[in-house]
Design a protein around this motif. Structure first.
Motif, mmCIF file in Angstrom:
data_model
loop_
_atom_site.group_PDB
_atom_site.id
_atom_site.type_symbol
_atom_site.label_atom_id
_atom_site.label_comp_id
_atom_site.label_asym_id
_atom_site.label_seq_id
_atom_site.Cartn_x
_atom_site.Cartn_y
_atom_site.Cartn_z
ATOM 1 N N LEU A 1 -19.994 -12.869 5.773
ATOM 2 C CA LEU A 1 -20.249 -14.054 6.588
ATOM 3 C C LEU A 1 -21.380 -14.844 5.952
ATOM 4 O O LEU A 1 -22.327 -14.268 5.411
ATOM 5 C CB LEU A 1 -20.644 -13.663 8.015
ATOM 6 C CG LEU A 1 -19.664 -12.784 8.791
ATOM 7 C CD1 LEU A 1 -20.203 -12.519 10.192
ATOM 8 C CD2 LEU A 1 -18.288 -13.407 8.839
ATOM 9 N N LEU A 2 -21.270 -16.163 6.030
ATOM 10 C CA LEU A 2 -22.280 -17.055 5.487
ATOM 11 C C LEU A 2 -22.816 -17.961 6.587
ATOM 12 O O LEU A 2 -22.101 -18.292 7.545
ATOM 13 C CB LEU A 2 -21.689 -17.922 4.368
ATOM 14 C CG LEU A 2 -21.137 -17.185 3.152
ATOM 15 C CD1 LEU A 2 -20.542 -18.187 2.169
ATOM 16 C CD2 LEU A 2 -22.209 -16.351 2.487
ATOM 17 N N ALA B 1 -19.814 -18.105 9.489
ATOM 18 C CA ALA B 1 -18.377 -18.237 9.246
ATOM 19 C C ALA B 1 -18.016 -17.363 8.047
ATOM 20 O O ALA B 1 -18.853 -17.079 7.191
ATOM 21 C CB ALA B 1 -18.011 -19.699 8.985
ATOM 22 N N PRO B 2 -16.751 -16.940 7.956
ATOM 23 C CA PRO B 2 -16.332 -16.056 6.859
ATOM 24 C C PRO B 2 -16.345 -16.765 5.510
ATOM 25 O O PRO B 2 -16.062 -17.957 5.409
ATOM 26 C CB PRO B 2 -14.896 -15.675 7.236
ATOM 27 C CG PRO B 2 -14.727 -16.032 8.664
ATOM 28 C CD PRO B 2 -15.683 -17.146 8.948
ATOM 29 N N TYR B 3 -16.669 -15.977 4.486
ATOM 30 C CA TYR B 3 -16.548 -16.436 3.105
ATOM 31 C C TYR B 3 -15.214 -15.939 2.579
ATOM 32 O O TYR B 3 -14.976 -14.738 2.488
ATOM 33 C CB TYR B 3 -17.689 -15.889 2.250
ATOM 34 C CG TYR B 3 -17.535 -16.206 0.780
ATOM 35 C CD1 TYR B 3 -17.534 -17.524 0.341
ATOM 36 C CD2 TYR B 3 -17.376 -15.201 -0.158
ATOM 37 C CE1 TYR B 3 -17.392 -17.831 -1.011
ATOM 38 C CE2 TYR B 3 -17.237 -15.492 -1.512
ATOM 39 C CZ TYR B 3 -17.245 -16.804 -1.933
ATOM 40 O OH TYR B 3 -17.093 -17.094 -3.256
ATOM 41 N N VAL C 1 -21.262 -8.177 6.590
ATOM 42 C CA VAL C 1 -22.522 -8.376 5.883
ATOM 43 C C VAL C 1 -22.766 -9.877 5.787
ATOM 44 O O VAL C 1 -21.862 -10.637 5.466
ATOM 45 C CB VAL C 1 -22.526 -7.699 4.496
ATOM 46 C CG1 VAL C 1 -22.438 -6.195 4.647
ATOM 47 C CG2 VAL C 1 -21.418 -8.200 3.611
ATOM 48 N N CYS C 2 -23.968 -10.283 6.115
ATOM 49 C CA CYS C 2 -24.323 -11.696 6.127
ATOM 50 C C CYS C 2 -25.132 -12.018 4.880
ATOM 51 O O CYS C 2 -26.230 -11.484 4.693
ATOM 52 C CB CYS C 2 -25.123 -12.023 7.382
ATOM 53 S SG CYS C 2 -24.200 -11.771 8.915
ATOM 54 N N LEU C 3 -24.553 -12.837 4.034
ATOM 55 C CA LEU C 3 -25.197 -13.251 2.791
ATOM 56 C C LEU C 3 -25.441 -14.752 2.873
ATOM 57 O O LEU C 3 -25.309 -15.341 3.940
ATOM 58 C CB LEU C 3 -24.306 -12.884 1.603
ATOM 59 C CG LEU C 3 -23.923 -11.400 1.492
ATOM 60 C CD1 LEU C 3 -22.961 -11.168 0.330
ATOM 61 C CD2 LEU C 3 -25.154 -10.522 1.342
ATOM 62 N N PHE C 4 -25.790 -15.383 1.768
ATOM 63 C CA PHE C 4 -25.950 -16.836 1.746
ATOM 64 C C PHE C 4 -25.606 -17.344 0.360
ATOM 65 O O PHE C 4 -25.582 -16.580 -0.605
ATOM 66 C CB PHE C 4 -27.362 -17.255 2.170
ATOM 67 C CG PHE C 4 -28.444 -16.843 1.207
ATOM 68 C CD1 PHE C 4 -28.881 -17.700 0.200
ATOM 69 C CD2 PHE C 4 -29.038 -15.593 1.304
ATOM 70 C CE1 PHE C 4 -29.872 -17.329 -0.693
ATOM 71 C CE2 PHE C 4 -30.040 -15.205 0.415
ATOM 72 C CZ PHE C 4 -30.447 -16.075 -0.583
#
Length: 197
Positions: A78-79, A91-93, A46-49
């Motif tokens: 992932l961010l 890249a991974p959080y 899942v891509c968050l920010f």
């Protein structure tokens, strides 16, 4: 069209800046509490920010309740990493200690970069936005980073714009040929609203 977008951006940004620290903390807590519903049936990654400033999810003390809630659920998060005018890298959080200073006052992951194409495998991409209309047209900050990145998302990828409670508009936003529409909006008080566009 440009002046209309610029005026709307100014108005929405002013409203965000006017929110109290308590309201921002409450928004972040509500988003973290609503995360399980958003992620239901969604595959990793899942891509968050990292929300900053007045963005929904940002806290005055820099805590990351939404990101930490996703990790606590065992999700692979992932961010984005800003790379000039290219599509976003990812890249991974791995927790707050994995973040460092990025451009534009952002906080970005310092770990190994996975490349822009990782979006093709994402189950979800949460996109920052100032507003979204009923068709899924998104008004961002104007940098174009997500406009260059979202075309790389897979057919299965849910695109969800994170906006404030005032961010779902009844009126049409100006749309441009390069715009990629979102499937839903996510708001602190209302949760997820799926769009019929």
């Amino acid at each position: 069209m440009t002046s209309t977008k610029a005026e709307l951006r100014r108005s929405l940004l002013a409203a965000r800046r006017a929110r109290s620290p308590e309201a921002r903390r409450a928004d972040a807590a509500a988003l973290a509490a609503g995360l399980p519903a958003l992620l239901e049936g969604v595959a990793d990654p899942v891509c968050l920010f990292v929300a900053v400033g007045g963005e929904p999810g940002a806290t005055p003390d820099g805590a990351l309740p939404v990101l930490d809630a996703a990790r606590a659920m065992g999700r692979r998060v992932l961010l984005p990493v800003t790379v000039g005018a290219a599509p976003l890298d990812w890249a991974p959080y791995d927790g707050p200690e994995s973040l460092g200073a990025g451009p534009h006052g952002l906080r970005e992951p310092m770990g190994p970069r996975l490349g822009p194409a990782v979006l093709a495998d994402a189950g979800l991409v949460v996109v920052p936005a100032l507003a979204v209309d009923h068709r899924g047209v998104r008004l961002g900050r104007g940098g174009g980073h997500y406009d260059r990145s979202l075309p790389l998302a897979g057919a299965q990828t849910r695109l969800v714009a994170l906006v404030g409670d005032d961010g779902l508009l009844a009126d049409d936003l100006p749309a441009e040929p390069h715009d990629v529409g979102v499937h839903a909006v996510w708001r602190p008080s209302s949760g997820v609203t799926w769009l019929s566009a």
